[in-house]
Every structure is written in C-alpha cells, then in structure tokens.
Design a protein around this motif. Structure first.
Motif, PDB file in Angstrom:
ATOM      1  N   GLU A 230     -38.353  32.890   9.061  1.00 41.71           N
ATOM      2  CA  GLU A 230     -37.307  32.801  10.121  1.00 41.71           C
ATOM      3  C   GLU A 230     -37.532  31.490  10.677  1.00 41.71           C
ATOM      4  OE1 GLU A 230     -38.964  35.811  13.027  1.00 41.71           O
ATOM      5  OE2 GLU A 230     -38.092  37.575  11.719  1.00 41.71           O
ATOM      6  N   THR A 231     -36.349  31.043  11.304  1.00 39.50           N
ATOM      7  CA  THR A 231     -36.559  29.415  11.456  1.00 39.50           C
ATOM      8  C   THR A 231     -35.348  28.985  12.550  1.00 39.50           C
ATOM      9  OG1 THR A 231     -36.671  27.130  10.768  1.00 39.50           O
ATOM     10  CG2 THR A 231     -35.196  28.607   9.677  1.00 39.50           C
ATOM     11  N   ASP A 232     -35.711  28.251  13.427  1.00 36.72           N
ATOM     12  CA  ASP A 232     -34.472  27.522  14.295  1.00 36.72           C
ATOM     13  C   ASP A 232     -34.475  26.288  13.744  1.00 36.72           C
ATOM     14  OD1 ASP A 232     -35.120  29.681  15.834  1.00 36.72           O
ATOM     15  OD2 ASP A 232     -36.246  28.625  17.405  1.00 36.72           O
ATOM     16  N   SER A 233     -34.664  25.759  12.723  1.00 35.74           N
ATOM     17  CA  SER A 233     -34.432  24.449  12.038  1.00 35.74           C
ATOM     18  C   SER A 233     -33.542  24.608  10.878  1.00 35.74           C
ATOM     19  CB  SER A 233     -35.771  23.961  11.568  1.00 35.74           C
ATOM     20  OG  SER A 233     -35.699  22.736  11.007  1.00 35.74           O
ATOM     21  N   LEU A 234     -32.475  23.882  11.094  1.00 41.02           N
ATOM     22  CA  LEU A 234     -31.376  24.039   9.945  1.00 41.02           C
ATOM     23  C   LEU A 234     -31.976  23.286   8.785  1.00 41.02           C
ATOM     24  CD1 LEU A 234     -28.492  24.476   9.194  1.00 41.02           C
ATOM     25  CD2 LEU A 234     -27.808  22.223  10.080  1.00 41.02           C
ATOM     26  N   MET A 235     -32.944  22.253   8.944  1.00 36.57           N
ATOM     27  CA  MET A 235     -33.510  21.521   7.721  1.00 36.57           C
ATOM     28  C   MET A 235     -34.397  22.643   6.978  1.00 36.57           C
ATOM     29  SD  MET A 235     -33.870  18.842   6.154  1.00 36.57           S
ATOM     30  CE  MET A 235     -33.180  17.748   7.106  1.00 36.57           C
ATOM     31  N   VAL A 236     -35.230  23.194   7.765  1.00 33.06           N
ATOM     32  CA  VAL A 236     -36.194  24.174   7.058  1.00 33.06           C
ATOM     33  C   VAL A 236     -35.021  25.295   6.348  1.00 33.06           C
ATOM     34  CG1 VAL A 236     -37.555  26.226   7.535  1.00 33.06           C
ATOM     35  CG2 VAL A 236     -37.921  24.100   8.831  1.00 33.06           C
ATOM     36  N   ALA A 237     -34.139  25.713   6.900  1.00 35.59           N
ATOM     37  CA  ALA A 237     -33.222  26.576   6.117  1.00 35.59           C
ATOM     38  C   ALA A 237     -32.675  26.106   5.027  1.00 35.59           C
ATOM     39  CB  ALA A 237     -32.007  26.946   7.235  1.00 35.59           C
ATOM     40  N   MET A 238     -32.062  24.606   4.972  1.00 30.07           N
ATOM     41  CA  MET A 238     -31.702  24.045   3.965  1.00 30.07           C
ATOM     42  C   MET A 238     -32.682  23.952   2.837  1.00 30.07           C
ATOM     43  SD  MET A 238     -29.647  20.591   5.438  1.00 30.07           S
ATOM     44  CE  MET A 238     -27.963  21.042   6.592  1.00 30.07           C
ATOM     45  N   GLN A 239     -33.939  23.742   3.226  1.00 30.73           N
ATOM     46  CA  GLN A 239     -34.854  23.623   2.221  1.00 30.73           C
ATOM     47  C   GLN A 239     -35.171  24.831   1.424  1.00 30.73           C
ATOM     48  OE1 GLN A 239     -36.431  20.946   0.877  1.00 30.73           O
ATOM     49  NE2 GLN A 239     -34.916  19.712   1.986  1.00 30.73           N
ATOM     50  N   LEU A 258     -22.422  24.077   4.267  1.00 31.88           N
ATOM     51  CA  LEU A 258     -21.823  23.821   2.984  1.00 31.88           C
ATOM     52  C   LEU A 258     -21.218  22.432   3.255  1.00 31.88           C
ATOM     53  CD1 LEU A 258     -19.245  26.852   2.456  1.00 31.88           C
ATOM     54  CD2 LEU A 258     -21.555  26.388   1.445  1.00 31.88           C
ATOM     55  N   GLN A 259     -20.764  21.889   4.677  1.00 26.39           N
ATOM     56  CA  GLN A 259     -20.325  20.470   4.641  1.00 26.39           C
ATOM     57  C   GLN A 259     -21.428  19.818   4.302  1.00 26.39           C
ATOM     58  OE1 GLN A 259     -18.600  19.746   8.301  1.00 26.39           O
ATOM     59  NE2 GLN A 259     -18.599  17.761   8.001  1.00 26.39           N
ATOM     60  N   VAL A 260     -22.573  20.165   4.942  1.00 23.18           N
ATOM     61  CA  VAL A 260     -23.663  19.187   4.973  1.00 23.18           C
ATOM     62  C   VAL A 260     -24.229  19.212   3.573  1.00 23.18           C
ATOM     63  CG1 VAL A 260     -26.143  18.620   5.516  1.00 23.18           C
ATOM     64  CG2 VAL A 260     -24.487  19.429   7.282  1.00 23.18           C
ATOM     65  N   MET A 261     -24.376  20.153   2.732  1.00 24.30           N
ATOM     66  CA  MET A 261     -25.116  20.334   1.565  1.00 24.30           C
ATOM     67  C   MET A 261     -24.005  19.485   0.548  1.00 24.30           C
ATOM     68  SD  MET A 261     -27.882  21.554   1.682  1.00 24.30           S
ATOM     69  CE  MET A 261     -27.891  20.436   3.105  1.00 24.30           C
ATOM     70  N   GLY A 262     -22.875  19.811   0.701  1.00 20.00           N
ATOM     71  CA  GLY A 262     -21.811  18.828  -0.129  1.00 20.00           C
ATOM     72  C   GLY A 262     -21.932  17.588  -0.173  1.00 20.00           C
ATOM     73  N   GLU A 263     -22.631  16.687   1.043  1.00 17.22           N
ATOM     74  CA  GLU A 263     -22.760  15.548   0.994  1.00 17.22           C
ATOM     75  C   GLU A 263     -24.244  14.971   0.665  1.00 17.22           C
ATOM     76  OE1 GLU A 263     -21.870  14.811   5.162  1.00 17.22           O
ATOM     77  OE2 GLU A 263     -19.891  15.145   5.075  1.00 17.22           O
ATOM     78  N   LYS A 264     -24.934  16.047   0.206  1.00 17.76           N
ATOM     79  CA  LYS A 264     -26.528  15.451  -0.161  1.00 17.76           C
ATOM     80  C   LYS A 264     -26.436  15.409  -1.519  1.00 17.76           C
ATOM     81  CE  LYS A 264     -30.206  17.307   1.732  1.00 17.76           C
ATOM     82  NZ  LYS A 264     -30.569  15.988   2.521  1.00 17.76           N
ATOM     83  N   SER A 265     -27.321  14.626  -2.134  1.00 19.78           N
ATOM     84  CA  SER A 265     -27.226  14.125  -3.511  1.00 19.78           C
ATOM     85  C   SER A 265     -28.483  15.090  -3.855  1.00 19.78           C
ATOM     86  CB  SER A 265     -27.473  12.844  -3.793  1.00 19.78           C
ATOM     87  OG  SER A 265     -28.597  12.265  -3.301  1.00 19.78           O
TER      88      SER A 265
END
Length: 326
Positions: A230-239, A258-265
């Motif tokens: 469980e997390t409040d952090s978007l960065m933790v959720a992404m990882q 989806l938008q942020v992940m589409g821009e990450k390499s």
C-alpha cells in the motif's frame, strides 16, 4: 414558553447547549468555549430548568442527549446559523483576501481539479495560500480539530458536525505491465487477480469507506482483498508495476500513469484493465464510488471558504474522470 421565559434565554446559553451536544461532554465543551467546567455546568442546569428536561444522561462514554434535547438542537442550530450570518461580512474581496486554506485530498482525487484551481486562484485570489496533503489515519478528526479546512474523500456518511456535498462518482481500474502474468488478458477475474501480488495507491480500507460493504461481500465468497503493498507514492507504485505487481487505483491516476510511463525509457509497456465483473456486480455503486467534499459546520457560512469549495466542486465536476450526481 411565554415571553417572560424567552427573555431568560441568552445566546450564550444556546451556544453552550449546541457545544455540549457536539462534544458529548461538559469538560470538552468547556474547553472548546474557553470557560470553566463549573461555569458550563451551571449553564446546563439553567437550560434544564428552562426547558424542564434533563437534556442529557450520563453514559460510560459521555453524555447522551434525550429526545427533547435532539428536538431542541434541530430548532436551535438554524437560529445560531442565522445569527452567524448577521455577523459575517456581506461581501468578499478576492484580490485582497489573505488566507491560508488546508486541504486534505489524496493524489487520485487531486488530479481532478488541481490544475484549473491553481490557474483560477492565481488570477482571482493571488494572495491566498493552499496547504495540500494526503489524508492521515484520523480522517474526520483532521476536520473537526482544525487541521484541515476542506477534505475530499470516498465515504458514504459523515459525523453530525461535518458538512458534506456529493461531487460525483469515480471509477477505479487495474494497471498491468508486460511483466505481469495477466498482461495479455483484456479482462481478469477476482481469483486471477488475487493469485498475484497487488499494490494499491490511495485506496484504503476503513469502516467509512464506500467500498467496505463490497469488500465484506467478497470475503464471504472466499476472496480476501489484501494488498501486498500500500502506498501514497506514485513513484513507489510505478516501480511496483515495473516489477510485475498489479496496481489498483483511481481512473484518473491510471491515465496519468499511462502518460508518465509512456515517456519513460527502459520501462515495460503498460495498460489499463477494468475492475472484475464480480466486484461490480456485488458493489452497491456498480464500481462508481461517491466522492464527497467535507468541511466543519463552523465554516458553512464563511464566504471565503464557500468560494473555495464551490471552485473545487465546479472543477471536479468538469473533470473527464468524474461522473456527475444523478
């Protein structure tokens, strides 16, 4: 009550009565009003004599109002609200308004209004300051204690001293990356989802949450909804998603994800999947859960406070993720 009896009443007695009703304790009410407990006890005795009723009975957890006290409260509160209106300013100058508002709102709900709100405030009320943070564990206590001026939450009911207004309804979704075993499926079942690790982002379980009843029904069918993370952090959720966990979150965060992940390499492809049909069928809201804006009743007639909360309501209802009240 005759005229001579009415003249025995004063505003302080009415305020004392309403405060005792709200706090359920003479000592807490006295602290709230800034008077001594013996002085407030005397006021309570005067009220009992005037209304010829005990008004409150003592229980182990505090004072319980009698039926007569409840009737009186329903009649007295509008009177005090009207008196408060008389003392409130008749106009509001936003250009010179110098005030700090504390908001409690989780990231998934914040995404629905923060961009237009900041733009509007910069133009309309340039001196207003916002302090925005996520909800802690205390929820309504943050509003009643003054630690939050406005709260936005997914609840089905609120305490008596907290006002609320239904803004609309929001969907949830599931985010899967290519690393997840279910990625190739367009739909998933509850059993399939729970066979693998799940992470939740700002979706909490508590007795006032609108999803609680559905969660209980799912448990009766053998589905124990328990997140591995469980997390409040978007960065933790992404990882977590990158490492193959299924993310359950609001639809607004899903689209942002989806938008942020589409821009990450160097990131696996991701996609959104709808909440399982079994959950929707058991849910009293059909998967669209109510979002309320909440505030303490002491701010109900505050012009500046009303301006801010109406701005938030307007912008949230214009959000592409919000379904309007029916």
């Amino acid at each position: 009550m005759h005229l001579d009896e009415i003249l025995k009443l004063d505003i302080k007695l009415l305020v004392a009565f309403v405060t005792i009703m709200k706090e359920g304790s003479v000592s807490r009410a006295a602290e709230q009003l800034g008077v001594t407990q013996p002085a407030l006890s005397k006021s309570l005795q005067r009220l009992r004599e005037l209304f010829k009723d005990t008004l409150f009975t003592r229980q182990a957890y505090g004072l319980t109002p009698t039926a007569r006290a409840t009737e009186l409260h329903d009649a007295i509160q509008p009177i005090l609200d009207s008196l408060s209106d008389l003392m409130s300013p008749s106009s509001l100058n936003l250009k010179t308004l110098d005030r700090r508002f504390k908001l409690r709102v989780d990231e998934g709900d914040l995404e629905n209004f923060i961009e237009p709100l900041l733009a509007s405030m910069q133009y309309e009320a340039p001196q207003v300051c916002l302090s925005i943070s996520s909800w802690g564990e205390s929820h309504f206590e943050e509003i009643t204690s003054g630690n939050a001026d406005i709260g936005i939450m997914r609840v089905s009911d609120t305490p008596n001293n907290v006002r609320s207004k239904l803004i609309g309804y929001l969907d949830s979704c599931i985010i899967l990356s290519e690393a997840h075993p279910l990625y190739q499926q367009n739909k998933v079942t509850v059993s399939e989802l729970l066979e693998h690790k799940v992470v939740t982002h700002h979706l909490r379980s508590d007795h006032k949450n609108s999803f609680t009843k559905t969660e209980q029904k799912l448990k009766q069918r053998g589905h124990n909804i328990r997140a591995s993370l469980e997390t409040d952090s978007l960065m933790v959720a992404m990882q977590a998603v990158k490492r193959g966990l299924a993310l359950v979150t609001s639809r607004s965060i899903g689209d942002l994800f989806l938008q942020v992940m589409g821009e990450k390499s160097n990131f696996y492809p991701v996609k959104l999947v709808e909440i399982p049909d079994e959950v929707i069928e058991l849910d009293e809201y059909n998967g669209r859960h109510p979002i309320h804006i909440c505030w303490h009743e002491r701010f109900n007639n505050d012009l500046a406070h009303r301006w801010l909360r109406e701005k938030i309501i307007t912008f949230m209802r214009e959000s592409p993720w919000m379904h309007p009240p029916t």
